[in-house]
Motif scaffolding. Structure first.
Motif, mmCIF file in Angstrom:
data_model
loop_
_atom_site.group_PDB
_atom_site.id
_atom_site.type_symbol
_atom_site.label_atom_id
_atom_site.label_comp_id
_atom_site.label_asym_id
_atom_site.label_seq_id
_atom_site.Cartn_x
_atom_site.Cartn_y
_atom_site.Cartn_z
ATOM 1 N N PHE A 74 0.838 -1.186 0.000
ATOM 2 C CA PHE A 74 0.000 0.000 0.000
ATOM 3 C C PHE A 74 0.876 1.239 0.000
ATOM 4 C CE2 PHE A 74 -2.614 -3.237 1.941
ATOM 5 C CZ PHE A 74 -3.870 -3.010 1.411
ATOM 6 N N LEU A 75 0.587 2.160 -0.879
ATOM 7 C CA LEU A 75 1.266 3.457 -0.915
ATOM 8 C C LEU A 75 0.215 4.525 -0.668
ATOM 9 C CD1 LEU A 75 3.780 5.256 -1.521
ATOM 10 C CD2 LEU A 75 2.985 5.299 -3.896
ATOM 11 N N TYR A 76 0.546 5.468 0.205
ATOM 12 C CA TYR A 76 -0.340 6.590 0.504
ATOM 13 C C TYR A 76 0.350 7.870 0.060
ATOM 14 C CZ TYR A 76 -2.672 3.115 3.334
ATOM 15 O OH TYR A 76 -3.323 1.988 3.740
ATOM 16 N N VAL A 77 -0.339 8.636 -0.786
ATOM 17 C CA VAL A 77 0.196 9.905 -1.275
ATOM 18 C C VAL A 77 -0.875 10.982 -1.135
ATOM 19 C CG1 VAL A 77 1.826 8.854 -2.909
ATOM 20 C CG2 VAL A 77 -0.479 9.426 -3.684
ATOM 21 N N ASN A 78 -0.423 12.234 -1.101
ATOM 22 C CA ASN A 78 -1.389 13.336 -1.042
ATOM 23 C C ASN A 78 -1.830 13.693 -2.459
ATOM 24 O OD1 ASN A 78 0.596 14.980 -2.173
ATOM 25 N ND2 ASN A 78 1.101 15.984 -0.248
ATOM 26 N N GLU A 79 -2.628 14.727 -2.582
ATOM 27 C CA GLU A 79 -3.175 15.096 -3.899
ATOM 28 C C GLU A 79 -2.105 15.536 -4.891
ATOM 29 O OE1 GLU A 79 -4.515 19.702 -3.115
ATOM 30 O OE2 GLU A 79 -5.933 18.106 -2.726
ATOM 31 N N ASN A 80 -0.913 15.896 -4.392
ATOM 32 C CA ASN A 80 0.200 16.276 -5.259
ATOM 33 C C ASN A 80 1.136 15.107 -5.539
ATOM 34 O OD1 ASN A 80 -0.645 19.005 -5.384
ATOM 35 N ND2 ASN A 80 0.234 19.323 -3.355
ATOM 36 N N LYS A 81 0.686 13.895 -5.191
ATOM 37 C CA LYS A 81 1.454 12.655 -5.375
ATOM 38 C C LYS A 81 2.732 12.638 -4.542
ATOM 39 C CE LYS A 81 -0.422 12.072 -9.929
ATOM 40 N NZ LYS A 81 -0.277 12.801 -11.134
ATOM 41 N N GLU A 82 2.700 13.318 -3.413
ATOM 42 C CA GLU A 82 3.835 13.328 -2.491
ATOM 43 C C GLU A 82 3.642 12.222 -1.460
ATOM 44 O OE1 GLU A 82 4.687 18.116 -2.658
ATOM 45 O OE2 GLU A 82 3.274 17.345 -1.187
ATOM 46 N N PHE A 83 4.712 11.525 -1.169
ATOM 47 C CA PHE A 83 4.704 10.386 -0.248
ATOM 48 C C PHE A 83 4.157 10.762 1.127
ATOM 49 C CE2 PHE A 83 6.760 7.881 3.055
ATOM 50 C CZ PHE A 83 6.544 6.597 2.609
ATOM 51 N N ILE A 84 3.289 9.902 1.652
ATOM 52 C CA ILE A 84 2.812 10.029 3.034
ATOM 53 C C ILE A 84 3.267 8.824 3.843
ATOM 54 C CG2 ILE A 84 0.788 10.074 4.537
ATOM 55 C CD1 ILE A 84 -0.677 11.640 2.374
ATOM 56 N N ASP A 85 2.983 7.606 3.349
ATOM 57 C CA ASP A 85 3.328 6.398 4.076
ATOM 58 C C ASP A 85 3.243 5.207 3.130
ATOM 59 O OD1 ASP A 85 4.039 4.786 6.220
ATOM 60 O OD2 ASP A 85 2.435 5.509 7.530
ATOM 61 N N GLU A 86 3.736 4.050 3.594
ATOM 62 C CA GLU A 86 3.650 2.824 2.813
ATOM 63 C C GLU A 86 3.640 1.638 3.767
ATOM 64 O OE1 GLU A 86 7.103 2.518 0.275
ATOM 65 O OE2 GLU A 86 8.461 2.813 1.954
ATOM 66 N N PHE A 87 3.010 0.545 3.324
ATOM 67 C CA PHE A 87 2.956 -0.680 4.109
ATOM 68 C C PHE A 87 3.116 -1.861 3.173
ATOM 69 C CE2 PHE A 87 0.295 2.278 6.530
ATOM 70 C CZ PHE A 87 0.935 2.211 7.770
ATOM 71 N N LEU A 88 3.843 -2.870 3.635
ATOM 72 C CA LEU A 88 4.006 -4.118 2.907
ATOM 73 C C LEU A 88 3.657 -5.237 3.860
ATOM 74 C CD1 LEU A 88 5.005 -5.787 0.456
ATOM 75 C CD2 LEU A 88 7.293 -5.649 1.450
ATOM 76 N N TYR A 89 2.673 -6.024 3.495
ATOM 77 C CA TYR A 89 2.346 -7.202 4.321
ATOM 78 C C TYR A 89 1.673 -8.254 3.478
ATOM 79 C CZ TYR A 89 -2.621 -6.041 4.665
ATOM 80 O OH TYR A 89 -3.940 -5.780 4.382
#
Length: 89
Positions: A74-89
């Motif tokens: 899972f990749l989480y980005v804001n409306e400007n496609k800037e990194f917020i967080d990520e998860f791998l499971y």
């Protein structure tokens, strides 16, 4: 920009961004996962979450081996496609 409009217009770009971030994480985090392909699974707008700043875009990729799901990224980005967080499971 309307967040949903930006996703609809740039779906492939969001999936490519998630794949790029996935391959840039430390190999130690995914080298034990034996997968043979990555499947673009979903793009969602996350409106409320306990610890991820919202609203944001959640992009989900599945790691598959022999047509079976092995893990999710899972990749989480804001409306400007800037990194917020990520998860791998």
């Amino acid at each position: 920009m309307d967040l949903s409009e930006g996703i609809f217009d740039n779906e492939k770009e969001f999936y490519n961004l998630a794949a790029e971030y996935f391959y840039n994480i430390s190999a130690d985090e995914y080298e034990t996962i034996q997968f043979d392909r990555i499947v673009s699974k979903s793009i969602s707008i996350l409106l409320d979450h306990d610890f991820i700043p919202t609203p944001c875009v959640e992009i989900r990729l599945e790691l598959c081996k022999d047509e079976k799901k092995i893990a999710n990224y899972f990749l989480y980005v804001n409306e400007n496609k800037e990194f917020i967080d990520e998860f791998l499971y």
